[in-house]
Design an enzyme around this catalytic site. Structure first.
Site, mmCIF file in Angstrom:
data_model
loop_
_atom_site.group_PDB
_atom_site.id
_atom_site.type_symbol
_atom_site.label_atom_id
_atom_site.label_comp_id
_atom_site.label_asym_id
_atom_site.label_seq_id
_atom_site.Cartn_x
_atom_site.Cartn_y
_atom_site.Cartn_z
ATOM 1 C CB SER A 64 -0.946 0.020 1.203
ATOM 2 O OG SER A 64 -2.037 -0.850 0.991
ATOM 3 C CE LYS A 67 -3.900 0.990 -0.893
ATOM 4 N NZ LYS A 67 -4.627 0.671 0.355
ATOM 5 C CE1 TYR A 192 -4.176 -0.714 -5.511
ATOM 6 C CE2 TYR A 192 -4.852 -2.958 -5.001
ATOM 7 C CZ TYR A 192 -4.550 -1.675 -4.594
ATOM 8 O OH TYR A 192 -4.624 -1.347 -3.255
ATOM 9 C CE1 TYR A 244 -3.215 0.155 4.900
ATOM 10 C CE2 TYR A 244 -2.047 -1.025 6.618
ATOM 11 C CZ TYR A 244 -2.272 -0.770 5.286
ATOM 12 O OH TYR A 244 -1.550 -1.436 4.338
ATOM 13 C CB VAL A 262 -0.258 -5.731 4.458
ATOM 14 C CG1 VAL A 262 -1.460 -4.908 4.860
ATOM 15 C CG2 VAL A 262 -0.277 -6.119 2.992
#
Length: 308
Positions: A64, A67, A192, A244, A262
Site C-alpha cells: 500500500s 498508493k 494494481y 490505515y 502490509v
C-alpha cells in the site's frame, strides 16, 4: 544534524523484541513466507548521505505504500480536478479494504486514495494503451524517484495477490457500476497488483522519501521530479490516512507523514531533513509493522522529527 550508523543500530536492536508479538500477513500466501524477526531502517539525508541499520539488503514488496506513488503520478498525468472527481479527501475510520462507506456515501466514490477502493480508482486513471504500456510508464516514473532503472515487481507476490483479489475485484466492479471507473476490471487488477508488488529495499524507499522531503527535488542531482503542490497533497494524505485506521494515533505519537504496507514497510518523510524507509514484516492488528512503528516513534522522539 548528525545521525550515525551506531545510533540506528542501537535503535534497531531496541525494537527487535517487538517482532515476536506481531503477525505475518496470511491472506496473501507469498507474503507468509518471510522471516518475521527482520528489522531494517534507512535515513536518506537531503545532503545525499544514506544512513542504514539492520537487515538492509532484504528486499520487500511495497504494497500500500504504492498508493502514495500512484497518486503522485496520476496527479501529474491527469490533474487534481480529474483525480478528486473520482476520490475524496477524507479519512474513513474503517479498515483499508472496507466496502461499507462506498455503499452509504453519496456520491458512491471512495473517501480517499489511501484505502483500496480509492487506490483502485486512481490506478484506473493510469495512461497508456494496454497493460504493458501503462505499467512501463509508471515504472519509469518510479525509476526516477529511486534512481534505479531496473526497478520491477515480484512476480510470485503479484500472482499470489491476483489469485486472492476477490475483495478488490468486488470493489472494482462496484466502482465501475457507479461510473467511478471505466474499462476492463481484470486489466485494472493486473496493474494494481503489479504496483503493490514493486520490490525495493529500505535505501530505495528512503530515497523516495528524500525526494518528497525536498519538495519534489532529487536530493543528489537537484532535478525536479515532482511539483511541490503534489508533494503537499501526498504528505497531507499520509498524515491523515497513511497508517490505515491508526493514522490519528500515529500522528500524535510520531508526527511524521508516513505510509505503511502490509508487507511491513513504512515510508516516512521529515520535510527539509530526510526520507525514511523502514521494514519489519510482523504486523499489529491494524496491519501496521509493529517494530517499524516503535522504531519510527523512537527516531521521532530522539531527533524531534514530529511536524507538530
Amino acid at each position: 544534524m548528525r545521525i550515525t550508523h551506531g545510533d540506528l543500530d542501537r535503535f534497531v536492536e531496541q525494537v527487535r523484541p517487538y517482532t515476536e508479538y506481531g503477525q505475518i500477513v496470511e491472506y496473501i500466501p507469498a507474503l507468509a513466507k518471510v522471516d518475521p524477526s527482520q528489522v531494517s531502517i534507512a535515513l536518506h539525508m537531503l545532503e545525499g548521505e544514506c544512513v542504514t541499520a539492520g537487515d538492509t539488503e532484504e528486499t520487500f514488496t511495497i504494497q500500500s505504500i504504492s498508493k502514495v506513488l500512484s497518486l503522485a503520478y496520476i496527479l501529474m498525468e491527469r490533474g487534481e480536478a480529474e483525480v478528486f472527481h473520482r476520490v475524496g479527501m477524507e479519512p474513513t475510520g474503517d479498515p483499508f479494504n472496507s466496502i461499507a462507506k462506498l455503499e452509504t456515501n453519496r456520491p458512491n466514490k471512495p473517501l480517499n486514495p489511501m484505502i483500496n477502493a480509492g487506490a483502485l480508482a486512481v490506478t484506473a486513471l493510469m495512461p497508456g494503451d494496454g497493460l504493458e504500456e501503462r505499467w512501463e510508464r509508471f515504472r519509469k516514473f518510479l525509476s526516477a524517484l529511486t534512481d534505479k532503472d531496473t526497478l520491477t515487481f515480484n512476480d510470485e507476490v503479484q500472482q499470489s495477490e491476483l489469485e486472492t483479489a476477490d475483495l478488490n475485484r468486488s470493489l472494482a466492479y462496484f466502482l465501475r457500476q457507479h461510473q467511478v471507473i471505466q474499462g476492463d476490471v481484470e486489466e485494472l487488477l493486473q496493474l494494481y497488483t503489479r504496483q503493490c508488488s514493486i520490490e525495493m529495499n529500505c535505501q530505495e524507499l528512503a530515497r523516495i522519501g528524500a525526494v518528497f522531503a525536498r519538495d519534489g527535488i532529487c536530493p543528489t542531482s537537484g532535478e525536479s521530479i515532482l511539483p511541490p503542490y503534489i508533494v503537499r497533497i501526498c504528505k497531507t494524505f499520509m498524515v491523515t490516512c497513511g497508517m490505515y485506521n491508526a493514522s490519528g494515533e500515529f500522528a500524535i505519537k510520531v508526527g511524521i507523514p508516513a505510509k505503511t504496507g502490509v508487507s511491513g514497510g513504512i515510508l516516512g518523510i521529515v520535510p527539509g531533513v530526510c526520507g525514511i524507509g523502514v521494514y519489519s514484516p510482523a504486523l499489529d492488528e491494524k496491519g501496521n509493522s509493529l517494530a517499524g512503528w516503535k522504531l519510527m516513534e523512537l527516531i521521532s522522539r530522539t531527533y524531534d522529527f514530529s511536524m507538530f
